[in-house]
Design a protein around this motif. Structure first.
Motif, PDB file in Angstrom:
ATOM      1  N   ALA A  20       0.838  -1.203   0.000  1.00 43.01           N
ATOM      2  CA  ALA A  20       0.000   0.000   0.000  1.00 43.01           C
ATOM      3  C   ALA A  20       0.875   1.256   0.000  1.00 43.01           C
ATOM      4  O   ALA A  20       0.580   2.231  -0.700  1.00 43.01           O
ATOM      5  CB  ALA A  20      -0.932  -0.008   1.210  1.00 43.01           C
ATOM      6  N   TYR A  21       1.951   1.232   0.767  1.00 40.92           N
ATOM      7  CA  TYR A  21       2.891   2.363   0.790  1.00 40.92           C
ATOM      8  C   TYR A  21       3.553   2.529  -0.578  1.00 40.92           C
ATOM      9  O   TYR A  21       3.666   3.642  -1.092  1.00 40.92           O
ATOM     10  CB  TYR A  21       3.931   2.134   1.883  1.00 40.92           C
ATOM     11  CG  TYR A  21       5.177   2.970   1.741  1.00 40.92           C
ATOM     12  CD1 TYR A  21       5.136   4.345   1.893  1.00 40.92           C
ATOM     13  CD2 TYR A  21       6.398   2.374   1.451  1.00 40.92           C
ATOM     14  CE1 TYR A  21       6.286   5.117   1.764  1.00 40.92           C
ATOM     15  CE2 TYR A  21       7.542   3.139   1.324  1.00 40.92           C
ATOM     16  CZ  TYR A  21       7.476   4.498   1.475  1.00 40.92           C
ATOM     17  OH  TYR A  21       8.609   5.248   1.341  1.00 40.92           O
ATOM     18  N   THR A  38      13.448  12.611  -1.521  1.00 44.10           N
ATOM     19  CA  THR A  38      12.988  13.343  -0.339  1.00 44.10           C
ATOM     20  C   THR A  38      11.716  12.747   0.239  1.00 44.10           C
ATOM     21  O   THR A  38      11.620  12.504   1.450  1.00 44.10           O
ATOM     22  CB  THR A  38      12.741  14.828  -0.691  1.00 44.10           C
ATOM     23  OG1 THR A  38      13.939  15.371  -1.205  1.00 44.10           O
ATOM     24  CG2 THR A  38      12.301  15.608   0.528  1.00 44.10           C
ATOM     25  N   LEU A  39      10.731  12.500  -0.609  1.00 46.43           N
ATOM     26  CA  LEU A  39       9.420  12.072  -0.119  1.00 46.43           C
ATOM     27  C   LEU A  39       9.357  10.606   0.295  1.00 46.43           C
ATOM     28  O   LEU A  39       8.676  10.266   1.262  1.00 46.43           O
ATOM     29  CB  LEU A  39       8.359  12.365  -1.177  1.00 46.43           C
ATOM     30  CG  LEU A  39       8.124  13.841  -1.475  1.00 46.43           C
ATOM     31  CD1 LEU A  39       7.105  14.001  -2.593  1.00 46.43           C
ATOM     32  CD2 LEU A  39       7.674  14.577  -0.229  1.00 46.43           C
ATOM     33  N   ALA A  40      10.044   9.724  -0.425  1.00 46.79           N
ATOM     34  CA  ALA A  40       9.992   8.297  -0.075  1.00 46.79           C
ATOM     35  C   ALA A  40      10.579   8.026   1.317  1.00 46.79           C
ATOM     36  O   ALA A  40       9.945   7.336   2.124  1.00 46.79           O
ATOM     37  CB  ALA A  40      10.680   7.466  -1.149  1.00 46.79           C
ATOM     38  N   LEU A  91       9.749   6.963   7.027  1.00 50.30           N
ATOM     39  CA  LEU A  91      10.032   7.343   8.413  1.00 50.30           C
ATOM     40  C   LEU A  91       8.741   7.539   9.201  1.00 50.30           C
ATOM     41  O   LEU A  91       8.593   7.029  10.320  1.00 50.30           O
ATOM     42  CB  LEU A  91      10.871   8.619   8.440  1.00 50.30           C
ATOM     43  CG  LEU A  91      11.334   9.101   9.802  1.00 50.30           C
ATOM     44  CD1 LEU A  91      12.304   8.104  10.416  1.00 50.30           C
ATOM     45  CD2 LEU A  91      11.986  10.460   9.689  1.00 50.30           C
ATOM     46  N   LEU A  92       7.805   8.253   8.621  1.00 50.08           N
ATOM     47  CA  LEU A  92       6.530   8.495   9.314  1.00 50.08           C
ATOM     48  C   LEU A  92       5.740   7.207   9.504  1.00 50.08           C
ATOM     49  O   LEU A  92       5.184   6.956  10.573  1.00 50.08           O
ATOM     50  CB  LEU A  92       5.703   9.521   8.545  1.00 50.08           C
ATOM     51  CG  LEU A  92       6.262  10.936   8.530  1.00 50.08           C
ATOM     52  CD1 LEU A  92       5.439  11.825   7.601  1.00 50.08           C
ATOM     53  CD2 LEU A  92       6.298  11.515   9.928  1.00 50.08           C
ATOM     54  N   LEU A  93       5.676   6.393   8.467  1.00 48.77           N
ATOM     55  CA  LEU A  93       4.939   5.131   8.588  1.00 48.77           C
ATOM     56  C   LEU A  93       5.654   4.162   9.524  1.00 48.77           C
ATOM     57  O   LEU A  93       5.005   3.425  10.267  1.00 48.77           O
ATOM     58  CB  LEU A  93       4.732   4.509   7.212  1.00 48.77           C
ATOM     59  CG  LEU A  93       3.772   5.262   6.300  1.00 48.77           C
ATOM     60  CD1 LEU A  93       3.800   4.686   4.896  1.00 48.77           C
ATOM     61  CD2 LEU A  93       2.357   5.239   6.858  1.00 48.77           C
ATOM     62  N   LEU A  99      13.339   0.623  -3.387  1.00 44.93           N
ATOM     63  CA  LEU A  99      12.494   0.167  -4.489  1.00 44.93           C
ATOM     64  C   LEU A  99      11.849   1.347  -5.215  1.00 44.93           C
ATOM     65  O   LEU A  99      11.764   1.370  -6.435  1.00 44.93           O
ATOM     66  CB  LEU A  99      11.407  -0.773  -3.975  1.00 44.93           C
ATOM     67  CG  LEU A  99      11.864  -2.154  -3.551  1.00 44.93           C
ATOM     68  CD1 LEU A  99      10.726  -2.903  -2.871  1.00 44.93           C
ATOM     69  CD2 LEU A  99      12.354  -2.925  -4.740  1.00 44.93           C
ATOM     70  N   THR A 100      11.415   2.324  -4.463  1.00 43.59           N
ATOM     71  CA  THR A 100      10.765   3.494  -5.050  1.00 43.59           C
ATOM     72  C   THR A 100      11.730   4.288  -5.918  1.00 43.59           C
ATOM     73  O   THR A 100      11.413   4.674  -7.036  1.00 43.59           O
ATOM     74  CB  THR A 100      10.184   4.402  -3.946  1.00 43.59           C
ATOM     75  OG1 THR A 100       9.239   3.649  -3.188  1.00 43.59           O
ATOM     76  CG2 THR A 100       9.517   5.618  -4.519  1.00 43.59           C
ATOM     77  N   VAL A 101      12.937   4.517  -5.411  1.00 44.10           N
ATOM     78  CA  VAL A 101      13.936   5.259  -6.182  1.00 44.10           C
ATOM     79  C   VAL A 101      14.307   4.464  -7.437  1.00 44.10           C
ATOM     80  O   VAL A 101      14.419   5.032  -8.529  1.00 44.10           O
ATOM     81  CB  VAL A 101      15.186   5.550  -5.327  1.00 44.10           C
ATOM     82  CG1 VAL A 101      16.304   6.129  -6.161  1.00 44.10           C
ATOM     83  CG2 VAL A 101      14.818   6.492  -4.195  1.00 44.10           C
TER      84      VAL A 101
END
Length: 108
Positions: free
Chosen positions: A16-17, A57-59, A64-66, A101-103
């Motif tokens: 989901a993230y 930056t966002l990933a 971190l928040l999750l 993975l996102t990057v």
């Protein structure tokens, strides 16, 4: 078992993230194709640098928040405190790995 439940829920939450950033790859490909077609190499370089900066930056910020709220996220899906206890660290590491993975997927 508790470990299997913790891993299953953690994988679901990790996907989901990752879905939040799933459209980045398509957007990068479409925008890159348009800029290459226009022949604007300077704009292309700026676009790719900006995209990389946003993803880098966002990933991690999202992870971190999750990761900070990992136990609470597990508690939303399972009422069993053993699942929450067992899965919290696994979920935190899954979110952290999701950054890479996102990057990587941003430029596939």
């Amino acid at each position: 078992t508790v470990a299997l439940a913790a891993v299953g829920i953690s994988v679901f939450l990790t996907f989901a993230y990752l879905a939040l950033f799933g459209g980045v790859s398509i957007a990068v490909q479409a925008s890159t194709a348009r800029l290459v077609g226009e022949g604007t190499r300077d704009d292309l370089a700026r676009f790719l640098r900006t995209t990389l900066l946003l993803v880098v930056t966002l990933a991690p910020l999202g992870a971190l928040l999750l990761g900070w709220r990992a136990g609470d996220l597990l508690a939303l899906i399972s009422e069993d405190p053993a699942v929450r206890e067992t899965g919290t660290n696994y979920l935190r590491w899954s979110f952290a790995a999701g950054v890479f993975l996102t990057v990587n997927n941003a430029y596939m």
